[in-house]
Design an enzyme around this catalytic site. Structure first.
Site, PDB file in Angstrom:
ATOM      1  N   LYS A 139      49.237  47.955  20.020  1.00 15.00           N
ATOM      2  CA  LYS A 139      49.296  46.506  20.188  1.00 15.00           C
ATOM      3  C   LYS A 139      48.506  45.751  20.937  1.00 15.00           C
ATOM      4  O   LYS A 139      48.329  46.204  21.281  1.00 15.00           O
ATOM      5  CB  LYS A 139      50.796  46.233  19.961  1.00 15.00           C
ATOM      6  CG  LYS A 139      51.764  46.727  19.284  1.00 15.00           C
ATOM      7  CD  LYS A 139      53.264  46.034  19.540  1.00 15.00           C
ATOM      8  CE  LYS A 139      54.024  46.961  18.476  1.00 15.00           C
ATOM      9  NZ  LYS A 139      55.818  45.987  18.374  1.00 15.00           N
TER      10      LYS A 139
ATOM     11  N   TYR B  91      55.640  43.879   7.989  1.00 20.05           N
ATOM     12  CA  TYR B  91      57.050  44.037   8.777  1.00 20.05           C
ATOM     13  C   TYR B  91      58.366  43.734   7.615  1.00 20.05           C
ATOM     14  O   TYR B  91      59.269  43.511   8.699  1.00 20.05           O
ATOM     15  CB  TYR B  91      57.495  43.229  10.439  1.00 20.05           C
ATOM     16  CG  TYR B  91      56.630  44.118  11.650  1.00 20.05           C
ATOM     17  CD1 TYR B  91      56.825  45.460  11.791  1.00 20.05           C
ATOM     18  CD2 TYR B  91      55.477  43.620  12.002  1.00 20.05           C
ATOM     19  CE1 TYR B  91      56.590  46.258  12.822  1.00 20.05           C
ATOM     20  CE2 TYR B  91      55.152  44.133  13.144  1.00 20.05           C
ATOM     21  CZ  TYR B  91      56.178  45.523  13.797  1.00 20.05           C
ATOM     22  OH  TYR B  91      55.602  45.699  14.916  1.00 20.05           O
TER      23      TYR B  91
ATOM     24  N   ASN C 224      55.710  45.782  23.157  1.00 17.48           N
ATOM     25  CA  ASN C 224      55.824  47.503  23.716  1.00 17.48           C
ATOM     26  C   ASN C 224      54.597  48.070  23.211  1.00 17.48           C
ATOM     27  O   ASN C 224      54.667  49.323  23.214  1.00 17.48           O
ATOM     28  CB  ASN C 224      57.456  47.774  22.880  1.00 17.48           C
ATOM     29  CG  ASN C 224      57.297  47.589  21.535  1.00 17.48           C
ATOM     30  OD1 ASN C 224      56.014  47.039  21.221  1.00 17.48           O
ATOM     31  ND2 ASN C 224      58.335  48.318  20.929  1.00 17.48           N
TER      32      ASN C 224
HETATM   33  P1  CMP Z   1      57.926  47.953  16.776  1.00 15.92           P
HETATM   34  O1  CMP Z   1      58.223  50.284  16.517  1.00 15.92           O
HETATM   35  O2  CMP Z   1      56.669  47.914  16.639  1.00 15.92           O
HETATM   36  O3  CMP Z   1      59.425  47.854  15.525  1.00 15.92           O
HETATM   37  C1  CMP Z   1      59.498  46.124  15.480  1.00 15.92           C
HETATM   38  C2  CMP Z   1      59.717  45.634  16.487  1.00 15.92           C
HETATM   39  O4  CMP Z   1      60.261  44.651  16.867  1.00 15.92           O
HETATM   40  C3  CMP Z   1      60.200  46.267  17.608  1.00 15.92           C
HETATM   41  O5  CMP Z   1      58.730  47.195  17.899  1.00 15.92           O
HETATM   42  C4  CMP Z   1      59.964  45.627  18.604  1.00 15.92           C
HETATM   43  O6  CMP Z   1      58.437  45.432  19.823  1.00 15.92           O
HETATM   44  C5  CMP Z   1      60.111  44.325  18.139  1.00 15.92           C
HETATM   45  N1  CMP Z   1      61.309  43.472  18.414  1.00 15.92           N
HETATM   46  C6  CMP Z   1      61.671  42.732  19.180  1.00 15.92           C
HETATM   47  N2  CMP Z   1      62.709  41.940  19.968  1.00 15.92           N
HETATM   48  C7  CMP Z   1      63.619  43.250  19.135  1.00 15.92           C
HETATM   49  C8  CMP Z   1      64.807  43.149  19.219  1.00 15.92           C
HETATM   50  N3  CMP Z   1      66.102  42.698  19.789  1.00 15.92           N
HETATM   51  N4  CMP Z   1      65.582  44.651  18.403  1.00 15.92           N
HETATM   52  C9  CMP Z   1      64.343  45.902  18.321  1.00 15.92           C
HETATM   53  N5  CMP Z   1      62.751  45.282  18.145  1.00 15.92           N
HETATM   54  C10 CMP Z   1      62.529  44.356  18.275  1.00 15.92           C
END
Ligand code: CMP
Length: 136
Positions: free
Chosen positions: A12, A52, A115
């Site tokens: 990311k 997404y 993340n």
């Molecule tokens: P990712 O594995 O890319 O899939 C969806 C993303 O949403 C997740 O990582 C997080 O970076 C993002 N995200 C932001 N807020 C939340 C939340 N409250 N719960 C879960 N994912 C979140």
């Protein structure tokens, strides 16, 4: 019995920006996940929204799409035994503050948004996500 799979990893914007892509790719390689293809790109918010789409009903959807399109990313096809699960284990919990020691998100993640990595959550989604970035 062998269970060779492919999965999609996204490095990311927060991790690309901090020049962590090579370090993260070394973690994959050292854990028997072979890097089959890789591509650096900067997607639009519309493309992020498409990628997404499964999260479209979530309250964080708009923020998530803005973030993924905020800077360059690197998308990677990983291949290996049980690659989907193995990649998820290497990434650690979604929120870096809950991620286990030694995982990518614990090492490098900044927040639940920043993340550092995304990984497919199932073989079926891996196929869709790989097609999204690598078909044509
Ligand atoms: P990712 O594995 O890319 O899939 C969806 C993303 O949403 C997740 O990582 C997080 O970076 C993002 N995200 C932001 N807020 C939340 C939340 N409250 N719960 C879960 N994912 C979140």
């Amino acid at each position: 019995m062998s269970n060779k799979e492919q999965t999609l990893s996204i490095i990311k914007p927060d991790a690309v920006e901090r020049n962590l892509a090579e370090k993260i790719k070394i973690i994959f390689s050292e854990n028997s996940l072979k890097i089959k293809e890789t591509k650096k790109l900067h997607i639009s918010k519309d493309e992020a929204a498409q990628f997404y789409k499964v999260h479209q009903a979530k309250p964080f959807y708009d923020q998530l799409c803005s973030y993924l399109s905020s800077g360059p990313i690197e998308v990677i096809i990983l291949e290996g035994e049980n690659a989907v699960l193995k990649n998820r284990e290497l990434m650690g919990a979604t929120d870096p503050k809950n991620a286990a020691d030694g995982t990518i998100r614990k090492l490098y993640g900044v927040s639940i948004d920043k993340n550092s990595v995304h990984g497919s959550d199932s073989v079926e989604n891996a196929r869709k996500e790989i097609d999204f970035f690598f078909k044509n």
